[in-house]
Motif scaffolding. Structure first.
Motif, PDB file in Angstrom:
ATOM      1  N   TRP A  78       0.830  -1.205   0.000  1.00 49.80           N
ATOM      2  CA  TRP A  78       0.000   0.000   0.000  1.00 49.80           C
ATOM      3  C   TRP A  78       0.868   1.260   0.000  1.00 49.80           C
ATOM      4  O   TRP A  78       0.575   2.225  -0.713  1.00 49.80           O
ATOM      5  N   LYS A  79       1.930   1.248   0.779  1.00 50.21           N
ATOM      6  CA  LYS A  79       2.823   2.408   0.859  1.00 50.21           C
ATOM      7  C   LYS A  79       3.606   2.589  -0.442  1.00 50.21           C
ATOM      8  O   LYS A  79       3.852   3.717  -0.880  1.00 50.21           O
ATOM      9  N   ASP A  80       3.993   1.472  -1.073  1.00 51.30           N
ATOM     10  CA  ASP A  80       4.653   1.551  -2.379  1.00 51.30           C
ATOM     11  C   ASP A  80       3.719   2.194  -3.410  1.00 51.30           C
ATOM     12  O   ASP A  80       4.146   3.036  -4.216  1.00 51.30           O
ATOM     13  N   MET A  86       2.387   9.268  -6.124  1.00 49.05           N
ATOM     14  CA  MET A  86       3.020  10.581  -5.975  1.00 49.05           C
ATOM     15  C   MET A  86       3.944  10.876  -7.146  1.00 49.05           C
ATOM     16  O   MET A  86       3.975  11.993  -7.665  1.00 49.05           O
ATOM     17  N   ASN A  87       4.725   9.874  -7.550  1.00 47.55           N
ATOM     18  CA  ASN A  87       5.665   9.979  -8.674  1.00 47.55           C
ATOM     19  C   ASN A  87       6.579  11.198  -8.532  1.00 47.55           C
ATOM     20  O   ASN A  87       6.633  12.065  -9.410  1.00 47.55           O
ATOM     21  N   PRO A  88       7.335  11.288  -7.429  1.00 51.05           N
ATOM     22  CA  PRO A  88       8.174  12.471  -7.211  1.00 51.05           C
ATOM     23  C   PRO A  88       9.369  12.509  -8.153  1.00 51.05           C
ATOM     24  O   PRO A  88       9.889  11.474  -8.564  1.00 51.05           O
ATOM     25  N   SER A  89       9.795  13.695  -8.476  1.00 44.16           N
ATOM     26  CA  SER A  89      10.976  13.891  -9.317  1.00 44.16           C
ATOM     27  C   SER A  89      12.055  14.571  -8.487  1.00 44.16           C
ATOM     28  O   SER A  89      11.768  15.152  -7.433  1.00 44.16           O
ATOM     29  N   LEU A  94       8.935  17.250   0.073  1.00 43.41           N
ATOM     30  CA  LEU A  94       7.839  16.471   0.640  1.00 43.41           C
ATOM     31  C   LEU A  94       7.727  16.713   2.133  1.00 43.41           C
ATOM     32  O   LEU A  94       8.732  16.695   2.850  1.00 43.41           O
ATOM     33  N   LEU A  95       6.494  16.900   2.595  1.00 44.95           N
ATOM     34  CA  LEU A  95       6.197  16.889   4.019  1.00 44.95           C
ATOM     35  C   LEU A  95       5.390  15.630   4.307  1.00 44.95           C
ATOM     36  O   LEU A  95       4.291  15.457   3.784  1.00 44.95           O
ATOM     37  N   ASP A  96       5.935  14.749   5.142  1.00 47.14           N
ATOM     38  CA  ASP A  96       5.236  13.527   5.536  1.00 47.14           C
ATOM     39  C   ASP A  96       4.796  13.676   6.985  1.00 47.14           C
ATOM     40  O   ASP A  96       5.617  13.649   7.905  1.00 47.14           O
ATOM     41  N   VAL A  97       3.492  13.850   7.186  1.00 49.08           N
ATOM     42  CA  VAL A  97       2.938  14.095   8.515  1.00 49.08           C
ATOM     43  C   VAL A  97       2.514  12.774   9.155  1.00 49.08           C
ATOM     44  O   VAL A  97       2.015  11.878   8.475  1.00 49.08           O
ATOM     45  N   ALA A  98       2.704  12.691  10.464  1.00 49.14           N
ATOM     46  CA  ALA A  98       2.435  11.459  11.212  1.00 49.14           C
ATOM     47  C   ALA A  98       3.260  10.308  10.644  1.00 49.14           C
ATOM     48  O   ALA A  98       2.825   9.164  10.629  1.00 49.14           O
ATOM     49  N   GLY A  99       4.458  10.631  10.213  1.00 51.17           N
ATOM     50  CA  GLY A  99       5.318   9.642   9.547  1.00 51.17           C
ATOM     51  C   GLY A  99       6.479   9.194  10.389  1.00 51.17           C
ATOM     52  O   GLY A  99       7.547   8.852   9.867  1.00 51.17           O
ATOM     53  N   PHE A 106      11.491   6.987   3.582  1.00 55.02           N
ATOM     54  CA  PHE A 106      12.518   6.125   2.995  1.00 55.02           C
ATOM     55  C   PHE A 106      12.128   5.710   1.575  1.00 55.02           C
ATOM     56  O   PHE A 106      12.981   5.644   0.680  1.00 55.02           O
ATOM     57  N   ARG A 107      10.849   5.425   1.363  1.00 53.23           N
ATOM     58  CA  ARG A 107      10.390   5.068   0.012  1.00 53.23           C
ATOM     59  C   ARG A 107      10.545   6.241  -0.939  1.00 53.23           C
ATOM     60  O   ARG A 107      10.915   6.062  -2.108  1.00 53.23           O
ATOM     61  N   PHE A 108      10.249   7.431  -0.459  1.00 51.25           N
ATOM     62  CA  PHE A 108      10.412   8.644  -1.270  1.00 51.25           C
ATOM     63  C   PHE A 108      11.873   8.811  -1.697  1.00 51.25           C
ATOM     64  O   PHE A 108      12.165   9.065  -2.874  1.00 51.25           O
ATOM     65  N   ILE A 109      12.786   8.650  -0.758  1.00 53.39           N
ATOM     66  CA  ILE A 109      14.215   8.794  -1.066  1.00 53.39           C
ATOM     67  C   ILE A 109      14.651   7.746  -2.085  1.00 53.39           C
ATOM     68  O   ILE A 109      15.362   8.055  -3.059  1.00 53.39           O
ATOM     69  N   ASN A 110      14.227   6.503  -1.899  1.00 53.57           N
ATOM     70  CA  ASN A 110      14.586   5.438  -2.844  1.00 53.57           C
ATOM     71  C   ASN A 110      14.052   5.741  -4.239  1.00 53.57           C
ATOM     72  O   ASN A 110      14.750   5.523  -5.249  1.00 53.57           O
ATOM     73  N   TYR A 111      12.813   6.209  -4.288  1.00 50.91           N
ATOM     74  CA  TYR A 111      12.179   6.498  -5.583  1.00 50.91           C
ATOM     75  C   TYR A 111      12.914   7.618  -6.309  1.00 50.91           C
ATOM     76  O   TYR A 111      13.222   7.509  -7.503  1.00 50.91           O
ATOM     77  N   VAL A 112      13.212   8.705  -5.583  1.00 48.80           N
ATOM     78  CA  VAL A 112      13.893   9.844  -6.202  1.00 48.80           C
ATOM     79  C   VAL A 112      15.301   9.460  -6.642  1.00 48.80           C
ATOM     80  O   VAL A 112      15.765   9.855  -7.718  1.00 48.80           O
ATOM     81  N   ARG A 113      15.973   8.667  -5.828  1.00 46.68           N
ATOM     82  CA  ARG A 113      17.314   8.202  -6.216  1.00 46.68           C
ATOM     83  C   ARG A 113      17.256   7.393  -7.501  1.00 46.68           C
ATOM     84  O   ARG A 113      18.131   7.523  -8.367  1.00 46.68           O
TER      85      ARG A 113
END
Length: 312
Positions: A78-80, A86-89, A94-99, A106-113
């Motif tokens: 679900w998180k993936d 989101m498909n960040p570039s 990103l602001l991740d609230v209650a995170g 961590f998923r955001f960083i992996n995706y952007v990398r």
């Protein structure tokens, strides 16, 4: 008959005393704040905030293990899906609230990398006429900025959850482009128009005033920014709904007791899901906060849903 024998003055005083006690009770109720719910209990807003803080303070160290146990690991999928939606570039803020435990960050960083690496490979293919040294220098320079100026800020109201998240980040080697902030979703400690994306995963149902949290999300997003919420929701299939209720109320609290030694916290989590607004109602609340193009995607027949909206 006893009352009939009372002096009229005493009767009057008794009545005034009763009225005064009732008035005092009303004043105390107002001072305690408006009533809301904590699971299936009726509590004041102040009590709810304190109880929820205690829940996550209690479960923080076993939070990830319990997520895997309760969802059979499906929460990871679900998180993936949320991050792919989101498909960040490179360059995204990103602001991740209650995170607190960092799963989305961590998923955001992996995706952007990954996106950044593909961009770098395409760039190198277009420089076939450069010398080996020039290619190497260009590669090393770009490689040093693996996130391309992207940043993710993890904001959580609970110190213990942030502590667990920081420990995970250190253990997994995440440091670049990552920061941790103690803050309340209902009153975020950030300037207006600051972030490109706002995410909240399995957190908004634990916010006492969802309307305030949505208004704050709108405030801190830049024009064109995107709001994404991943949350447990309402199952559409009647048969699956009955099975889901059976599992939720009969199994999850037992898992909480066995794994985390905490029946009550997981009983609350189950009850909070049932009290959370259904998909269409949450969509209307997001629209009321000012967002446009609001829609949602049900996952696993509505066990969870991803709501999306834009600040235009």
């Amino acid at each position: 008959m006893a009352a009939a024998g009372l002096c009229p003055c005493r009767v009057l005083l008794a009545r005034r005393g009763g009225a005064l006690r009732a008035l005092c009770g009303s004043v105390r109720g107002l001072a305690a704040g408006p009533e809301t719910h904590f699971g299936f209990q009726t509590v004041t807003e102040a009590e709810r905030r304190e109880k929820i803080y205690q829940v996550f303070e209690s479960v923080a160290k076993k939070y990830d293990v319990m997520n895997d146990s309760m969802t059979l690991g499906i929460h990871r999928v679900w998180k993936d899906i949320l991050v792919h939606k989101m498909n960040p570039s490179p360059g995204t803020l990103l602001l991740d609230v209650a995170g607190g435990t960092g799963d989305i960050a961590f998923r955001f960083i992996n995706y952007v990398r990954s996106v950044r690496e593909r961009q770098l490979q395409r760039k190198l293919r277009h420089h076939q006429n450069l010398s080996w040294q020039e290619i190497s220098e260009s590669y090393q320079e770009d490689k040093s900025k693996s996130l391309g100026d992207s940043q993710v800020v993890v904001c959580d109201i609970n110190k213990e959850m942030l502590k667990v998240g920081k420990q995970k980040a250190q253990h997994l080697g995440y440091s670049e482009g990552l920061s941790w902030v103690l803050g309340n979703a209902e009153e975020l400690p950030f300037d207006d128009d600051m972030f490109d994306v706002y995410t909240i995963a399995f957190g908004i149902r634990n916010v006492t005033r969802i309307d305030l949290a949505l208004q704050e999300a709108y405030r801190v997003l830049k024009p064109g920014g995107r709001f994404l919420c991943l949350e447990f929701s309402h199952v559409s299939n009647p048969l699956l709904s009955r099975l889901y209720d059976l599992y939720s109320f009969q199994v999850i609290p037992v898992l909480g007791e066995v794994i985390a030694g905490d029946w009550k916290s997981y009983q609350y989590l189950v009850e909070s899901i049932r009290r959370f607004p259904p998909q269409e109602e949450l969509k209307a609340m997001i629209e009321d906060a000012g967002f446009f193009k609001v829609d949602y995607q049900n996952l696993n027949s509505g066990i969870v849903a991803i709501h999306s909206g834009f600040k235009l």
